[in-house]
Design an enzyme around this catalytic site. Structure first.
Site, short mmCIF file in Angstrom:
data_model
loop_
_atom_site.label_atom_id
_atom_site.label_comp_id
_atom_site.label_asym_id
_atom_site.label_seq_id
_atom_site.Cartn_x
_atom_site.Cartn_y
_atom_site.Cartn_z
N ASP A 1 0.83 -1.19 0.00
CA ASP A 1 0.00 0.00 0.00
C ASP A 1 0.86 1.24 0.00
O ASP A 1 0.67 2.17 -0.77
CB ASP A 1 -0.83 0.04 1.30
CG ASP A 1 -2.27 -0.27 1.02
OD1 ASP A 1 -2.60 -0.33 -0.18
OD2 ASP A 1 -3.03 -0.45 1.97
N GLY B 1 -6.84 11.64 -2.52
CA GLY B 1 -6.32 12.38 -3.66
C GLY B 1 -6.32 11.52 -4.91
O GLY B 1 -6.77 11.94 -5.97
N MET B 2 -5.86 10.25 -4.76
CA MET B 2 -5.80 9.33 -5.90
C MET B 2 -7.19 9.08 -6.47
O MET B 2 -7.41 9.09 -7.66
CB MET B 2 -5.22 7.99 -5.45
CG MET B 2 -3.79 8.06 -5.02
SD MET B 2 -2.71 7.50 -6.30
CE MET B 2 -3.07 5.74 -6.26
#
Lengths: 440, 508
Positions: B294, B429-430
């Site tokens: 991750d 954000g992604m």
């Protein structure tokens, strides 16, 4: 403490050790109201810190206000006030291009005797933007009185020539022009204007208007009437400097106040009001579900925003008993009609006359609250949580200045606020814990 | 004069009040105009304090300007002495009172003749120091006062505790996640088998201060508050101190090792290496999290950091060292502590910014275009405007930064909290970017079709304009309610009158 039935209002004055907002807080609602304005608060970090914390989220919306933060050089007069203010105002003009810049004087400018009123006209001529000076400082005023100082200063700027007159479609004008003063949200302005229109009263203008460039014409002999109880300086200025006639009426807060306000205006203009009684009754009927919650209950105003007398009068009419009306400052002349209505209301409802405590002492008040155990205390945020922790219902007083509370339409909103703690705590009290402080 | 819209650190008196009101039975009296007691609102609102804030104002008004405030101040001090029976009353000057140049020290001496309580005048200059510096100074002032007093009547406790023990200095009200941090530190010291002698100032009694010296050493978790006190105690009583903030895995280990070194010098013979290793690899999750795939996705992502010295420095280090994130720049508004800050972060970011001008910080963020911001509430709002996610890591803060649940930033649990905060900021954000690339969710349109009743109700121009003035988040509800009302009384045109009538008749 035994309750003595008294047939007159009693006035007391305490030490003035009470909590309220600094009057510079008025910029937070006035900059929103006057859309083409810029407010410059000339003060210290303390003023800035208060504004930024009290206004919370609003500060991030690129507000049209700023601090002119005084530094050590300003205090010791090493720097030239005119030069410094010129520099800042030129920058404001460049960045925001406002139609007016308000200078809000603070405690510090008072103490160092900065001559804002003297500097403003010269600077105004140089940068060609009107500059209005208001001394909304904590040495002289409390909270909402800040608006009063600003409006009093603006009253002097209202045009008096007949120039802008032609555009107004006042063919039906049958009475001397009436200008209302007090800053209210636009929807409330529309509502109150319409209520008067129904009676054939036309409102020639409002002080303040939505834009500085639309300030109403005020001429000698015009009638003026205030919509808020804290506007005594503005009223005085309009009478003495602008030679207008003040219609002293109760304030249009609550259906009773609204009706009395309209009636008084009508009577001065020799108009017989129509259908007001029904209108008022209808509103009262629609409030019944809320009134049932507070009827027979008691309320204590600690006092911090000068709306206290009007709210107490309305709540008395709703069937509440008012123990104490704390208030920062009591102008018995400007509030005369409101005080008379309060007295009449107490008689009509057959409840004791409340004590009006000017410049209250919060410590003593908390003592009295302990003794009286009122069902509701209307107070500032500094005391609200500690009182709640001691099992006393509170309503945060500042909300009354930011909510829409004027006219028939908004009577429900006042009761919405007043009953909220009662409605909420009703459900909580069934859970069985009322005291949350180990100190009490 | 300075044109200012916002400030990171408050005025000096706030710092003094934060210290004074943290102690038990200490009352602060502000020499201030009406309305300057805003501190009480903050305590009551942000900390949700159940008790009355022990701060009152001795109000400066016109009369005071004319006559001087001696009588009033002296009377207010002795009144509080009678009413609250505090151990200590601190007279707190404000910016207004400091330009009056009254001899407040004289009032204090006058008042203390009649009071049971000790009386002190807070020694801070409003035009030179800010909230943080003032709190550091006030704490030192109080400690010094009571230690010197104890020295005079020979009541300083000189014997050390049998087991290693520590004073924690810097537990202060309205501090960022301070209460949780202090709990976490207590746990940490318990794990290390170190007794806690005293925690100051929060909940401490000034009467107990003379026992501060029975601890083996002092611990100062935050750079901003407590260092002056630790230095005083070192100089006057030879007490060593540790001032490494245990924030992040690496720093926490460094902090524990430094405590170990100190204790061993005092002949305690402790070895914490096994504890550090166990915590790092198996108890705390964040070291493993950094290794997990991750976190791989965060490698090289660009971030910026801004806040007070303690938090900005520690977070920068965590992002760079522990998560492989690229810190484009990091900065602090603690201008007075520039040297220390630069030394702390220089090797972990491209550039160091020292400024208290939020406009400049906003511009820099816009120019840098980071994938995430770690800053104060101000940076969060800048991020909102620029559509960049932000994790709040430092004061100044809002009420949501005083969470009820356990959220320390310090110690091993703190590392978990920070890892979550950092990771969540980036994922959001992604997700945003993915949505943008694929043209966003397409549900908005589909949803609105079925909901709006497509019948023949019209809005007059005036009413429509009025509707636009209603705040966005309730506008839809008002519109629907009004239309329903109009339909119910079979009106086809909504005028201003109908609108207001609807408002009156429909109980919300």
């Amino acid at each position: 403490m035994s309750i003595v039935q008294s047939d007159a209002l009693t006035f007391e004055c305490e030490t003035g050790n009470y909590h309220t907002f600094c009057p510079i807080s008025c910029v937070s609602w006035l900059y929103q109201k006057i859309e083409d304005s810029f407010f410059l608060v000339i003060g210290t970090k303390t003023c800035g810190y208060f504004l930024q914390n009290a206004m919370g989220v609003m500060i991030f919306a690129e507000p049209r206000y700023a601090m002119a933060e005084l530094e050590e050089g300003d205090i010791s007069a090493k720097l030239n006030d005119y030069g410094e203010l010129l520099r800042l105002c030129v920058q404001i003009k460049k960045d925001r291009n406002p139609s007016v810049i308000f200078w809000i004087g603070t405690c510090t400018t008072e103490i160092i005797k900065m001559d804002l009123e003297g500097i403003a006209p010269k600077l105004e001529a140089e940068i060609r933007v009107p500059i209005v000076v208001a001394r909304a400082n904590g040495l002289d005023y409390a909270f909402t009185q800040g608006e009063d100082t600003v409006l009093a200063a603006m009253a002097q700027r209202c045009p008096s020539n007949l120039h802008s007159y032609s555009s107004s479609n006042d063919t039906s004008k049958s009475h001397i022009p009436l200008v209302l003063f007090g800053s209210l949200p636009d929807p409330v302005v529309t509502q109150l204007t319409m209520e008067l229109q129904k009676q054939g009263v036309s409102v020639s203008g409002w002080l303040p208007s939505k834009r500085y460039t639309e300030l109403p014409v005020i001429q000698e002999g015009y009638y003026v009437s205030g919509v808020n109880p804290f506007l005594s300086r503005t009223a005085t200025t309009l009478m003495r400097r602008r030679k207008t006639k003040l219609i002293g009426a109760p304030f249009p807060i609550g259906p009773d106040g609204t009706r009395a306000w309209i009636e008084k205006i009508c009577s001065v203009l020799s108009i017989t009001p129509v259908g007001l009684e029904d209108r008022e009754r209808e509103v009262w009927d629609s409030l019944e579900d809320y009134i049932a919650l507070i009827r027979g209950k008691s309320v204590f105003f600690m006092g911090d925003n000068l709306l206290e007398v009007s709210l107490a009068r309305f709540l008395t009419r709703c069937g509440m008993t008012v123990y104490e009306i704390g208030i920062p400052y009591m102008d018995k002349r400007y509030q005369a009609a409101e005080l008379a209505l309060l007295k009449a209301t107490c008689e009509q409802m057959n409840v004791m006359m409340p004590t009006i405590v000017e410049k209250p002492d919060n410590y003593n008040q908390v003592d009295r609250i302990r003794d009286l155990k009122p069902d509701l205390v209307i107070t500032g945020m500094a005391h609200a949580n500690p009182l709640e922790a001691r099992g006393i219902n509170t309503k945060w007083s500042v909300e009354f200045t930011f909510a829409q509370i004027h006219g028939f339409t908004n009577a429900r909103d006042i009761l919405e606020l007043v009953t909220r703690p009662l409605r909420r705590n009703l459900s909580l009290s069934e859970l069985g814990w009322d005291v949350y402080s180990k100190q009490s | 004069m300075k044109l200012a819209y916002w400030m990171y650190a408050g005025p000096a008196h706030i710092g003094t009040l934060r210290i004074a009101s943290s102690f038990k039975k200490v009352h602060a009296i502000m020499h201030a105009p009406l309305g300057d007691d805003y501190f009480n609102v903050m305590r009551s609102m942000l900390e949700r304090d159940r008790d009355f804030t022990p701060v009152t104002a001795s109000v400066v008004d016109r009369h005071v300007l004319a006559r001087g405030s001696q009588e009033k101040v002296v009377e207010n001090i002795s009144r509080k002495d009678r009413e609250e029976k505090p151990d200590l009353v601190i007279l707190t000057p404000t910016c207004t009172s400091s330009i009056l140049q009254e001899d407040l020290q004289n009032f204090v001496s006058r008042a203390s003749i009649e009071t049971e309580a000790d009386v002190l005048l807070a020694d801070v200059n409003h035009y030179r120091v800010n909230e943080l510096q003032a709190s550091d100074r006030t704490l030192e002032q109080i400690i010094t006062f009571y230690m010197e007093k104890a020295k005079l009547n020979n009541s300083v406790v000189t014997t050390k505790t049998v087991k290693p023990s520590v004073n924690i200095i810097g537990a202060v009200s309205l501090g960022f996640h301070n209460q949780h941090d202090i709990s976490e530190l207590k746990r940490l010291f318990q794990d290390l088998d170190i007794e806690i002698n005293q925690i100051i100032p929060e909940n401490a009694s000034v009467q107990d201060l003379k026992k501060l010296t029975s601890a083996w050493f002092n611990f100062v978790p935050y750079r901003e508050i407590g260092l002056m006190t630790a230095q005083y105690l070192e100089k006057s009583f030879g007490m060593p101190y540790v001032d490494i903030t245990p924030m992040g895995i690496v720093q926490t280990a460094e902090c524990i090792r430094s405590i170990q070194k100190l204790l061993n010098k005092l002949e305690a013979q402790v070895d914490y290496e096994k504890y550090i290793d166990e915590q790092t690899r198996f108890i705390s999750q964040s070291a493993w999290f950094s290794r997990s795939i991750d976190c791989q996705n965060l490698t090289g992502k660009k971030a910026i950091v801004f806040g007070d010295s303690t938090h900005a420095a520690a977070i920068t280090r965590i992002l760079h060292q522990e998560m492989g994130i690229h810190v484009a720049w990091c900065g602090t508004y603690c201008k007075y502590d520039e040297e220390w800050f630069k030394e702390q972060v220089q090797e972990f970011c491209d550039e160091v910014i020292i400024s208290d001008d939020h406009g400049l910080i906003g511009d820099l963020i816009a120019r840098t275009e980071p994938a995430a911001i770690f800053g104060t509430q101000m940076e969060r709002h800048i991020g909102k405007r620029l559509n960049i996610p932000c994790g709040v890591i430092s004061s100044p803060v809002h009420i949501q930064n005083f969470p009820l649940s356990y959220r320390p930033f310090l110690g091993y649990e703190g590392t978990n909290q920070i890892a979550d905060l950092v990771y969540n900021s980036f994922t959001l954000g992604m997700e945003d970017h993915l949505l943008e690339i694929f043209g966003g969710h397409d549900t908005t349109e589909a949803l609105s079709v079925g909901i709006s009743a497509n019948d023949s109700i019209n809005w007059s121009q005036e009413a429509e304009r009025e509707l636009t003035k209603i705040p966005g988040f309730v506008r839809g509800k008002v519109k629907r309610n009004t239309e329903k009302f109009a339909r119910d009384c079979s009106k086809t045109l909504i005028t201003l009158e109908v609108m207001y009538e609807a408002k009156e008749k429909i109980s919300s």
